[in-house]
Structures are given as C-alpha cells and as structure tokens.
Design a protein around this motif. Structure first.
Motif, short mmCIF file in Angstrom:
data_model
loop_
_atom_site.label_atom_id
_atom_site.label_comp_id
_atom_site.label_asym_id
_atom_site.label_seq_id
_atom_site.Cartn_x
_atom_site.Cartn_y
_atom_site.Cartn_z
N TYR A 229 0.68 -1.23 0.04
CA TYR A 229 -0.10 0.11 -0.06
C TYR A 229 0.80 1.14 0.06
O TYR A 229 0.32 2.54 -0.10
N MET B 260 -8.92 1.99 0.07
CA MET B 260 -7.91 1.71 -0.88
C MET B 260 -8.39 1.61 -2.37
O MET B 260 -7.70 2.17 -3.31
N HIS C 37 -8.51 5.60 5.87
CA HIS C 37 -7.45 4.20 6.05
C HIS C 37 -6.63 4.46 7.35
O HIS C 37 -6.49 3.45 7.92
#
Length: 233
Positions: free
Chosen positions: A29, A104, A136
C-alpha cells in the motif's frame, strides 16, 4: 488426527496467514498511502501492486474470521459471555478491515480517473484523496490496534483460564494485547507516528505472540487434559 487436533492446526494456519497478509498489505500500500503523489499510482503502473495489497487484506479478513469461528466454541465451554465478547470484537476488527479495503479501492479509482483525464488535478481531487487516506489511517488505529488489543486480551485470558495452551504463552498474549492497544492510543493522540519505528516496536510483540501461538497449535494442538476438563464443565 482428531477433530480437535485438526481444528488446532487450522487455527494455527489462519494466524500465520493473518500475520503474513497484514505485513504484505502494508508494504504494497505504500504508493497509495503517499500523501503527495498517490494520484499518480495509475500513471506509474502501480495499480496492480495496490490491488495485490487489497487481496492480502481480504485474506487477512478471512483469516481473522477463521480464527474466531474455530477458536470461540472451545472458549465458550468455559465462559460463554467472554467468548461472545471475543467473537464480537474480532468481528468489529474484520469490519474495520473491510472499510479499509474500500478506502484503498476508492483511491485507486480516483487515480485511474485522473490518469484517464476524467478529473483534473484540482483541490477537490487532492482533498478527496486526503479524506480517504485519513479514513484508512483511522481504520488502522481502530481495527489492527484497538479492536485487536481488546479481542487478543479476551481470548488470551480465556486460554489462560482453560489452560488449552501453556500458561506462559497465554500470559505473554495478555501483555502484547496491552501493548498493541497502547500503540493505537499513542497514535490516536499524535504522540507517535502511524508508520514509525516506535509504533512498530510496540506493536510487533502481538505478531510474535500470534506466530508463537500458531506454531504451538500446529505442532502440539490443544492440551488434552484441558480439553477434557472444559468438555466436562
């Protein structure tokens, strides 16, 4: 191999998958969590990397549910209320993981739209990206820190009382549960940074505990005498 032995191995495998997938997801990520350049993920050809991170988070979600489904019934034989509390907080952790996955995917879509020219480099785009990155970040505090700390303390306490695993292992779990919870609190109030070495060191023991528990369950399974005792009760 008895049913209990099989279930112990399954729980151990789920714990290993949960630990590995969570670490891999964080690494994958990195491009989309970049506050300055996240919208170039599509143009940089990093979409698939992020999507692999999403799949690892899905695996984490499945593993979190899996450990609970197979472990909670044994803990419930000792204390149904605490086992239900453990199940509930683990479920809430899974919910937060799912919300994090969605955040995401939204960022990936925004990046793709920017790359295709559907939206331009405006304040609205940047603000939207910051908002979903913030979602997030808070999810990482609420789920993998606070909820994880609570449910780890609950099942470790029940493992300690039932003696399904060695006492020292369960006691270690209680300590690590407090540590990962404290890491979340410190992050929440800005005392430590979310991806800092300090937070990593405070949170790492809970991962070591889960891996240790996993190895024990796979190699030895639940202690037979403890299984007999809780079954009689």
């Amino acid at each position: 191999m008895t049913k209990e032995r099989t279930y112990a191995v399954i729980i151990g495998i789920f714990y290993i998958l949960a630990f590995a997938s969570s670490v891999i997801a964080v690494i994958l990520y990195q491009p989309i969590n970049n506050p300055l350049d996240w919208y170039h993920v599509a143009s940089n050809g990093e979409v698939n990397q992020v999507l692999w991170g999403v799949l690892n988070d899905v695996l984490l979600l499945v593993s979190a549910v899996g450990t609970t489904v197979f472990l909670a019934p044994y803990l419930a034989k000792y204390d149904k209320q605490l086992a239900l509390a453990y199940f509930s907080f683990r479920f809430m952790e899974a919910v937060f993981i799912a919300i994090g996955i969605v955040s995401m995917l939204v960022l990936v879509s925004l990046s793709q739209h920017f790359n295709s020219g559907f939206i331009d480099h405006s304040d609205l785009l940047i603000s939207s990206g910051y908002a979903w990155q913030a979602v997030h970040r808070w999810i990482m505090i609420l789920g993998p820190n606070l909820m994880l700390g609570i449910n780890t303390s609950l099942y470790s306490y029940l493992l300690l009382k039932t003696e399904l695993v060695p006492k020292r292992l369960a006691q270690f779990g209680l300590v690590t549960a407090i540590m990962v919870f404290v890491a979340g609190i410190l992050d929440m109030f800005g005392i430590i940074e979310p991806w800092s070495t300090t937070k990593g060191l405070i949170s790492l023991p809970v991962g070591i505990y889960e891996m240790s528990l996993a190895i024990y369950l796979i190699v030895k399974g639940f202690k037979p005498n403890a299984l007999i005792t809780i079954t009689k009760n």
